[in-house]
Design a protein around this motif. Structure first.
Motif, PDB file in Angstrom:
ATOM      1  N   ALA A 204     -25.192 -78.909  54.842  1.00 59.54           N
ATOM      2  CA  ALA A 204     -23.853 -78.385  55.127  1.00 59.54           C
ATOM      3  C   ALA A 204     -22.805 -79.496  55.106  1.00 59.54           C
ATOM      4  O   ALA A 204     -21.636 -79.259  54.778  1.00 59.54           O
ATOM      5  N   ALA A 205     -23.232 -80.717  55.431  1.00 65.33           N
ATOM      6  CA  ALA A 205     -22.286 -81.840  55.464  1.00 65.33           C
ATOM      7  C   ALA A 205     -21.749 -82.182  54.075  1.00 65.33           C
ATOM      8  O   ALA A 205     -20.685 -82.789  53.958  1.00 65.33           O
ATOM      9  N   VAL A 206     -22.470 -81.791  53.042  1.00 62.65           N
ATOM     10  CA  VAL A 206     -22.020 -82.143  51.683  1.00 62.65           C
ATOM     11  C   VAL A 206     -21.707 -80.931  50.808  1.00 62.65           C
ATOM     12  O   VAL A 206     -21.103 -81.065  49.745  1.00 62.65           O
ATOM     13  N   SER A 207     -22.111 -79.744  51.250  1.00 64.75           N
ATOM     14  CA  SER A 207     -22.030 -78.598  50.333  1.00 64.75           C
ATOM     15  C   SER A 207     -20.619 -78.099  50.097  1.00 64.75           C
ATOM     16  O   SER A 207     -20.370 -77.383  49.130  1.00 64.75           O
ATOM     17  N   GLY A 208     -19.681 -78.478  50.960  1.00 63.24           N
ATOM     18  CA  GLY A 208     -18.303 -78.014  50.758  1.00 63.24           C
ATOM     19  C   GLY A 208     -17.552 -78.818  49.728  1.00 63.24           C
ATOM     20  O   GLY A 208     -16.441 -78.454  49.332  1.00 63.24           O
ATOM     21  N   GLN A 209     -18.141 -79.919  49.294  1.00 65.99           N
ATOM     22  CA  GLN A 209     -17.444 -80.741  48.311  1.00 65.99           C
ATOM     23  C   GLN A 209     -17.641 -80.188  46.917  1.00 65.99           C
ATOM     24  O   GLN A 209     -18.572 -79.468  46.642  1.00 65.99           O
ATOM     25  N   ARG A 210     -16.730 -80.555  46.034  1.00 71.48           N
ATOM     26  CA  ARG A 210     -16.866 -80.166  44.636  1.00 71.48           C
ATOM     27  C   ARG A 210     -16.420 -81.336  43.796  1.00 71.48           C
ATOM     28  O   ARG A 210     -15.392 -81.950  44.074  1.00 71.48           O
ATOM     29  N   SER A 211     -17.195 -81.628  42.774  1.00 68.73           N
ATOM     30  CA  SER A 211     -16.695 -82.573  41.786  1.00 68.73           C
ATOM     31  C   SER A 211     -15.477 -81.943  41.132  1.00 68.73           C
ATOM     32  O   SER A 211     -15.505 -80.765  40.767  1.00 68.73           O
ATOM     33  N   PRO A 212     -14.383 -82.660  40.974  1.00 66.25           N
ATOM     34  CA  PRO A 212     -13.213 -82.095  40.299  1.00 66.25           C
ATOM     35  C   PRO A 212     -13.572 -81.601  38.908  1.00 66.25           C
ATOM     36  O   PRO A 212     -13.067 -80.573  38.452  1.00 66.25           O
ATOM     37  N   SER A 213     -14.443 -82.309  38.238  1.00 65.72           N
ATOM     38  CA  SER A 213     -14.825 -81.901  36.889  1.00 65.72           C
ATOM     39  C   SER A 213     -15.618 -80.610  36.917  1.00 65.72           C
ATOM     40  O   SER A 213     -15.421 -79.728  36.092  1.00 65.72           O
TER      41      SER A 213
END
Ligand SMILES: O=C(O)C(=O)C[C@H](O)[C@H](O)COP(=O)(O)O
Length: 240
Positions: A204-213
């Motif tokens: 959960a600590a990382v799943s909200g991120q998205r690579s801009p690409s």
């Protein structure tokens, strides 16, 4: 869907692909569920353990919402075994034509590993431009990926090997990176202790991120971060 666009869909489904070495098939579904519930639905089960293929079968059956793949594929024969077990994609640590051909014959998306320009050329010649960059930190990290963007503007990468909670954002913000892979989401001691809440929290600590690409299908300039985190949008490094 062609295998090429299928691997792009898989690489853009989540920002991080947990790399799993599952010793006991009994823990496979609980481990996978913790990661999926934490927001990471794409999983790579490596062929490093005897339980790997049985684990893939169990996860594929119990969690249809997950996209489970088989990693550490180093021979053509393993491609077929992975597919029979229910894998939706395969990952290899390096690139060989025989693995690429078999994956193509079986219409199974392949994410092959590369770490040099020659290997990227071989993969591109075989029609593959969505690649694992392995071992990412040992092979030059973000600097190497920036250097590869010059001659290979079409290539998109999933850096894996040495990626951690601390350094993964510096990879995700590169324009030629769609996602990263890593084993840090499933620490051996947490799996041994069946500490699924801890593993779910790591995901959960990382799943909200998205690579801009990834967000823009390969050419994005936006950044999404988890609530409360500093917005690193200005740090997005446009390589084009
Ligand atoms: O087994 C394979 O197929 C591999 O290519 C290697 C794994 O993806 C990395 O070993 C994961 O790296 P760490 O996150 O640093 O543990």
């Amino acid at each position: 869907m062609s295998s090429a666009s299928a691997i792009q869909s898989i690489m853009t489904r989540a920002p991080v692909i947990p790399v799993l070495a599952i010793d006991e098939v009994e823990v496979a579904v609980d481990l996978a569920r913790a990661l999926v519930d934490g927001g990471l639905p794409v999983l790579e089960v490596t062929l490093r353990t005897d339980a790997a293929l049985a684990a893939v079968e169990a996860i594929a059956e119990a969690l249809p919402q997950a996209t489970v793949g088989v990693g550490t594929v180093i021979s053509a024969g393993q491609v077929a075994s992975a597919q029979s077990a229910g894998a939706r994609f395969v990952v290899s640590p390096g690139f060989t034509a025989s693995v690429a051909v078999r994956a193509q014959q079986l219409d199974l998306p392949l994410l092959p590993g590369v770490m040099t320009p020659s290997e990227v050329m071989a993969a591109v010649e075989a029609g593959l431009d969505h690649l694992k960059f392995f071992p990412a930190t040992a092979a030059g990290g973000a600097d190497m990926l920036k250097a590869l963007a010059g001659p290979f503007p079409q290539a998109r990468f999933c850096p894996t090997g040495g990626i951690t909670a601390d350094n993964h954002l510096s990879f995700l913000r590169l324009a030629n990176v769609l996602c990263v892979g890593g084993s840090w989401l499933a620490p051996a001691d947490a799996v041994a202790a069946r500490d699924w809440p801890r593993i779910r929290a790591l995901a959960a600590a990382v799943s909200g991120q998205r690579s801009p690409s990834a967000e823009a299908g390969g050419v994005g300039d936006r950044w999404y971060s988890v609530a409360g985190e500093e917005d690193p949008g200005s740090a997005f490094e446009d390589l084009r």
